[in-house]
Design an enzyme around this catalytic site. Structure first.
Site, PDB file in Angstrom:
ATOM      1  N   ASP A   1       0.876  -1.189   0.000  1.00 21.89           N
ATOM      2  CA  ASP A   1       0.000   0.000   0.000  1.00 21.89           C
ATOM      3  C   ASP A   1       0.905   1.228   0.000  1.00 21.89           C
ATOM      4  O   ASP A   1       2.121   1.116   0.229  1.00 21.89           O
ATOM      5  CB  ASP A   1      -0.898  -0.037   1.261  1.00 21.89           C
TER       6      ASP A   1
ATOM      7  N   CYS B   1      -4.290  -2.067  -2.756  1.00 23.77           N
ATOM      8  CA  CYS B   1      -5.680  -1.612  -2.658  1.00 23.77           C
ATOM      9  C   CYS B   1      -5.983  -0.488  -3.637  1.00 23.77           C
ATOM     10  O   CYS B   1      -7.142  -0.225  -3.931  1.00 23.77           O
ATOM     11  CB  CYS B   1      -5.987  -1.187  -1.235  1.00 23.77           C
TER      12      CYS B   1
ATOM     13  N   ARG C   1     -14.598  -5.582  -5.007  1.00 24.50           N
ATOM     14  CA  ARG C   1     -15.158  -4.646  -4.010  1.00 24.50           C
ATOM     15  C   ARG C   1     -16.684  -4.563  -4.187  1.00 24.50           C
ATOM     16  O   ARG C   1     -17.432  -4.504  -3.220  1.00 24.50           O
ATOM     17  CB  ARG C   1     -14.573  -3.234  -4.185  1.00 24.50           C
TER      18      ARG C   1
HETATM   19  N1   CP Z   1      -8.969   1.329  -2.239  1.00 29.00           N
HETATM   20  C1   CP Z   1      -9.787   2.353  -1.991  1.00 29.00           C
HETATM   21  O1   CP Z   1     -10.461   2.441  -0.958  1.00 29.00           O
HETATM   22  O2   CP Z   1      -9.816   3.308  -2.970  1.00 29.00           O
HETATM   23  P1   CP Z   1     -10.520   4.704  -2.894  1.00 29.00           P
HETATM   24  O3   CP Z   1      -9.723   5.571  -1.957  1.00 29.00           O
HETATM   25  O4   CP Z   1     -10.499   5.215  -4.310  1.00 29.00           O
HETATM   26  O5   CP Z   1     -11.921   4.540  -2.384  1.00 29.00           O
HETATM   27  N1  NVA Z   2      -3.667   3.543   3.369  1.00 28.41           N
HETATM   28  C1  NVA Z   2      -4.332   4.303   2.335  1.00 28.41           C
HETATM   29  C2  NVA Z   2      -5.426   3.492   1.735  1.00 28.41           C
HETATM   30  C3  NVA Z   2      -6.173   4.169   0.608  1.00 28.41           C
HETATM   31  C4  NVA Z   2      -7.288   3.321   0.058  1.00 28.41           C
HETATM   32  C5  NVA Z   2      -4.856   5.583   2.940  1.00 28.41           C
HETATM   33  O1  NVA Z   2      -5.412   5.558   4.051  1.00 28.41           O
HETATM   34  O2  NVA Z   2      -4.720   6.632   2.308  1.00 28.41           O
END
Ligand code: CP
Ligand code: NVA
Length: 316
Positions: free
Chosen positions: A235, A275, A303
């Site tokens: 991530d 993600c 999702r």
């Molecule tokens: N992975 C995810 O939650 O993406 P978004 O921030 O685009 O919703």
């Molecule tokens: N760890 C990231 C996830 C985004 C979907 C955030 O919190 O920005």
């Protein structure tokens, strides 16, 4: 009694399996173009304090496909922005809608909102967890790494699956810890020193793991854990809300990049997960993100089905 999905741990092992199987059946109905509309007449409020592409669109589309409706509420347009309390917001929304998805800066605000509302509350990402993402990712892992017999996901599907997460011990890492513990998987979270996942969640996950047979490890060495893994997850190094730490983090996290060199040390059929959104060239190279091991757009697609299952389950 109402049921929330604020943390992965809000679902027992049995309930989580039920949701995954519901997602499997929704996905199969969708493939066969069969309608599934158990939420006719239901309305979902969606409060977003941070940007979102996937979560917002998949919940909105998911709700419409289930026969219901969704109202997107940006925090900038709500009276929240002018100081109305979360409690009064929750009480107000409870008069109009049937459930709330919230993406919040502070996890504790989601808990507070839930405490003061009679409606099911779903965490669409907080600083502490991203449960909808991770439950959906577990579904993707099973689809890719296990054989689903008789159209049913069982605990057997989780046996011998080894996941390595490399990067920041953030909301994704925290939810992955709890999910791996609940389903009895093997998980190594590999971070630089000082960027480990939440301590309380780590302890809780290790306690759950004692019951389920999961193996949970923390490490600071990306090379040792990736060798015998089936799944490699990463991530962003700078999550939303941490932007002021950008320069420092970029330097510290450099050895934790997911790139071809790291993949060369892993099993050939390892799947790479993220993600999204990704910062190409930081936590992951484009070569890997767009390469043959990457399943990131399967994650995006799932999702929709897993969140439809979560909505159906909580709105029953
Ligand atoms: N992975 C995810 O939650 O993406 P978004 O921030 O685009 O919703
Ligand atoms: N760890 C990231 C996830 C985004 C979907 C955030 O919190 O920005």
């Amino acid at each position: 009694m109402k049921k929330d999905f604020i943390s992965i741990a809000d679902l027992s092992q049995k309930e989580a399996l039920e949701v995954l199987n519901l997602a499997l059946s929704i996905k199969s109905k969708n493939k066969r173009r069969l309608k599934f509309q158990p939420l006719k007449g239901k309305i979902l409020a969606m409060i977003f304090e941070k940007p979102s592409t996937r979560t917002r669109v998949s919940f909105e589309v998911g709700m419409l496909k289930l026969g219901g409706n969704a109202i997107f509420l940006s925090d900038k347009e709500l009276q929240l922005k002018r100081g109305e309390t979360i409690v009064d917001t929750a009480r107000t929304l409870s008069q109009y809608v049937d459930g709330i998805v919230i993406r919040a800066n502070r996890h504790k605000d989601i808990i507070e909102l839930s405490t003061h509302s009679d409606l099911p509350v779903i965490n669409g990402l907080s600083d502490l967890e991203h449960p909808c993402q991770v439950l959906s990712d577990v579904f993707t892992v099973i689809e890719k790494k296990s054989e689903i017999k008789n159209k049913k996901i069982t605990l057997d599907n989780f046996k011998n699956i080894k996941i390595t997460y490399i990067g920041d011990g953030d909301n994704i890492a925290n939810s992955l810890l709890l999910a791996s513990a609940i389903f009895g998987m093997q998980l190594t979270i590999c971070t630089p020193k000082g960027y480990e996942p939440d301590r309380e969640i780590t302890v809780k996950s290790k306690n759950i793991a004692e019951q389920t047979g999961a193996v949970i490890e923390l490490s600071n060495n990306p090379l040792t854990s990736v060798k015998d893994s089936d799944v490699l997850y990463t991530d962003v190094w700078v999550s939303m809300g941490k932007e002021t730490e950008y320069e420092t983090r970029l330097k510290i996290f450099q050895p934790y990049q997911v790139n071809q060199k790291l993949l060369n040390m892993a099993k050939k059929n390892l799947i790479v997960m993220h993600c999204l959104p990704a910062h190409r060239g930081e936590e992951i190279t484009s070569e890997v993100l767009d390469g043959p091991n990457s399943v990131v757009f399967d994650q995006v697609k799932n999702r929709l089905y897993v969140q439809q299952a979560i909505l159906t389950y909580l709105f029953r």
